[in-house]
Design a protein around this motif. Structure first.
Motif, PDB file in Angstrom:
ATOM      1  N   UNK A  68       0.810  -1.343   0.129  1.00  0.00           N
ATOM      2  CA  UNK A  68       0.038  -0.002   0.025  1.00  0.00           C
ATOM      3  C   UNK A  68       0.726   1.317   0.008  1.00  0.00           C
ATOM      4  N   UNK A  69       2.139   0.931   0.115  1.00  0.00           N
ATOM      5  CA  UNK A  69       3.040   2.326   0.207  1.00  0.00           C
ATOM      6  C   UNK A  69       3.149   2.620  -1.242  1.00  0.00           C
ATOM      7  N   UNK A  70       3.443   4.095  -1.395  1.00  0.00           N
ATOM      8  CA  UNK A  70       3.941   4.573  -2.731  1.00  0.00           C
ATOM      9  C   UNK A  70       5.276   4.565  -3.173  1.00  0.00           C
ATOM     10  N   UNK A  71       5.530   3.889  -4.371  1.00  0.00           N
ATOM     11  CA  UNK A  71       6.854   3.545  -4.771  1.00  0.00           C
ATOM     12  C   UNK A  71       6.825   3.130  -6.431  1.00  0.00           C
ATOM     13  N   UNK A  72       6.850   3.935  -7.233  1.00  0.00           N
ATOM     14  CA  UNK A  72       6.451   4.011  -8.534  1.00  0.00           C
ATOM     15  C   UNK A  72       7.357   2.711  -9.360  1.00  0.00           C
ATOM     16  N   UNK A  73       8.894   2.899  -8.792  1.00  0.00           N
ATOM     17  CA  UNK A  73       9.570   1.877  -9.352  1.00  0.00           C
ATOM     18  C   UNK A  73       9.201   0.265  -9.140  1.00  0.00           C
ATOM     19  N   UNK A  74       8.404   0.254  -7.984  1.00  0.00           N
ATOM     20  CA  UNK A  74       7.820  -1.278  -7.841  1.00  0.00           C
ATOM     21  C   UNK A  74       6.428  -1.421  -7.941  1.00  0.00           C
ATOM     22  N   UNK A  75       5.821  -0.282  -8.794  1.00  0.00           N
ATOM     23  CA  UNK A  75       4.324  -0.435  -9.303  1.00  0.00           C
ATOM     24  C   UNK A  75       3.355  -0.055  -8.055  1.00  0.00           C
ATOM     25  N   UNK A  76       3.841   0.179  -6.757  1.00  0.00           N
ATOM     26  CA  UNK A  76       3.015   0.387  -5.716  1.00  0.00           C
ATOM     27  C   UNK A  76       2.487   1.965  -5.531  1.00  0.00           C
ATOM     28  N   UNK A  77       1.320   1.954  -5.151  1.00  0.00           N
ATOM     29  CA  UNK A  77       0.507   1.080  -4.134  1.00  0.00           C
ATOM     30  C   UNK A  77      -0.306   0.225  -5.197  1.00  0.00           C
ATOM     31  N   UNK A  78      -0.120  -1.255  -5.048  1.00  0.00           N
ATOM     32  CA  UNK A  78      -0.911  -2.051  -5.781  1.00  0.00           C
ATOM     33  C   UNK A  78      -2.526  -1.953  -5.776  1.00  0.00           C
ATOM     34  N   UNK A  79      -3.137  -2.454  -6.680  1.00  0.00           N
ATOM     35  CA  UNK A  79      -4.598  -2.379  -6.687  1.00  0.00           C
ATOM     36  C   UNK A  79      -5.016  -3.729  -5.934  1.00  0.00           C
TER      37      UNK A  79
END
Ligand code: P6P
Length: 343
Positions: free
Chosen positions: A233-244
């Protein structure tokens, strides 16, 4: 330009597969064709289930003069009747039956074993949510001498599967199966009454950003799993987070979507269900066999699902299934390793 889809029925595909094995006797092809018939009949009933109350079929008998049954019992009976006389099976087992399901004495016993969940998620049918049939086929272990199969023939680990598949009764009805070498999907064309090849070699996408789990059970989870879900649920674009978060509450539907879009489906052990909720033999093993054949991974959080030595027909197991990267990461979060990292 997208690859031209081979215009092919499932029967044709099964026969093509048989031709690639010179030693094949055609028994497996006939067995699968009998299952296809059962799938068509079940699809017909599932798709008019909503009409049962409206057309007043409740209680008494339907237009065919048959007593209307609960759909999962109906599905179980349809599969049993389609499969009991072909001479290819020595024994069956299903989610609906406590013990072994024997082949009637008047019919020949064959070298295969069928274990199935006739209608998984049937509680969803009243609200028109997709449900599914899950099946798995093994070769018998006991001598193929025409005798009835035994519990030994049934309690085999998933890595010994010959065939696994599911039928998803959704916006359309799709029949997916694998013999371990490629996963193939066929969509029912009701006008033709045939399953036509629609997914010619399914591979789960390498990356995903979907996770499927019943978060209502959060407070009962292991700490490592809570950490993993919070990590997603954390934000990190490099690991496509947050997931849906996508959770239908119907295993076949959730895993089918994740097979196509990518994703991880989880039904963990928790304080309420120390072994999880889903059954090893007729839910987790076949789905694990399919997802692995599509390039994914399936474990109980530590062991490969397909390597679990079964002890009983209805035993439960936790399951984490989907993209290899995601399944390995949740295993890491739940291992001591992760606890060391957070200490
Ligand atoms: P919960 C349906 O009842 C089922 O057996 C699976 O198809 C589904 O994934 C799971 O149970 C849902 O369980 O506890 O989240 O409602």
């Amino acid at each position: 330009m997208t690859a031209v889809q081979r215009f092919m029925t499932i029967q044709r595909h099964i026969l093509e597969g048989e031709k690639q094995h010179p030693e094949a006797t055609g028994e497996l092809s006939s067995l699968l064709s009998d299952l296809v018939l059962a799938a068509k009949v079940i699809s017909l009933e599932v798709n008019k289930a909503g009409l049962v109350d409206i057309l007043g079929f409740t209680g008494g008998s339907n237009v065919h003069g048959e007593a209307v049954k609960k759909l999962d019992v109906y599905a179980r009976d349809m599969i049993y009747r389609a499969m009991d006389h072909g001479g290819h099976l020595c024994v069956m087992a299903s989610e609906e039956d406590d013990g072994m399901v024997h082949i009637p004495p008047q019919f020949k016993k064959g070298k295969y074993v069928l274990i199935f969940d006739p209608l998984d998620g049937s509680s969803n049918i009243d609200v028109n949510i997709s449900i599914g049939t899950i099946f798995s086929i093994y070769k018998r272990i006991t001598p193929d001498d025409g005798s009835s199969g035994t519990m030994e023939d049934l309690l085999q680990p998933g890595y010994k599967l010959e065939v696994a598949g599911y039928v998803l009764y959704g916006s359309s009805t799709i029949f997916v199966y694998t013999t371990g070498d490629g996963v193939y999907g066929f969509t029912l064309d009701p006008a033709v009454g045939e399953f036509l090849l629609s997914h010619d070699g399914m591979r789960i996408p390498k990356d995903s950003k979907i996770y499927s789990i019943n978060e209502g059970n959060y407070k009962y989870w292991a700490e490592g799993l809570k950490s993993y879900i919070n990590y997603l649920k954390e934000e990190d674009k490099s690991t496509r987070r947050p997931y849906s978060s996508r959770y239908i509450g119907s295993m076949v539907a959730d895993i089918h979507r994740n097979l196509i879009y990518g994703g991880i489906f989880m039904y963990p052990a928790d304080k309420k269900n120390p072994n999880g909720k889903l059954r090893l033999m007729y839910e987790c093993n076949p789905m694990a066999f399919i997802v692995e054949a599509a390039g994914g991974r399936a474990s109980d959080g530590q062991r490969r699902i397909l390597e679990i030595e079964p002890k009983s027909l209805h035993q439960k197991t936790p399951i984490f299934i989907g993209n290899e990267v995601d399944v390995k990461l949740v295993e890491k979060f739940m291992s001591e390793e992760h606890v060391k990292i957070t200490l």
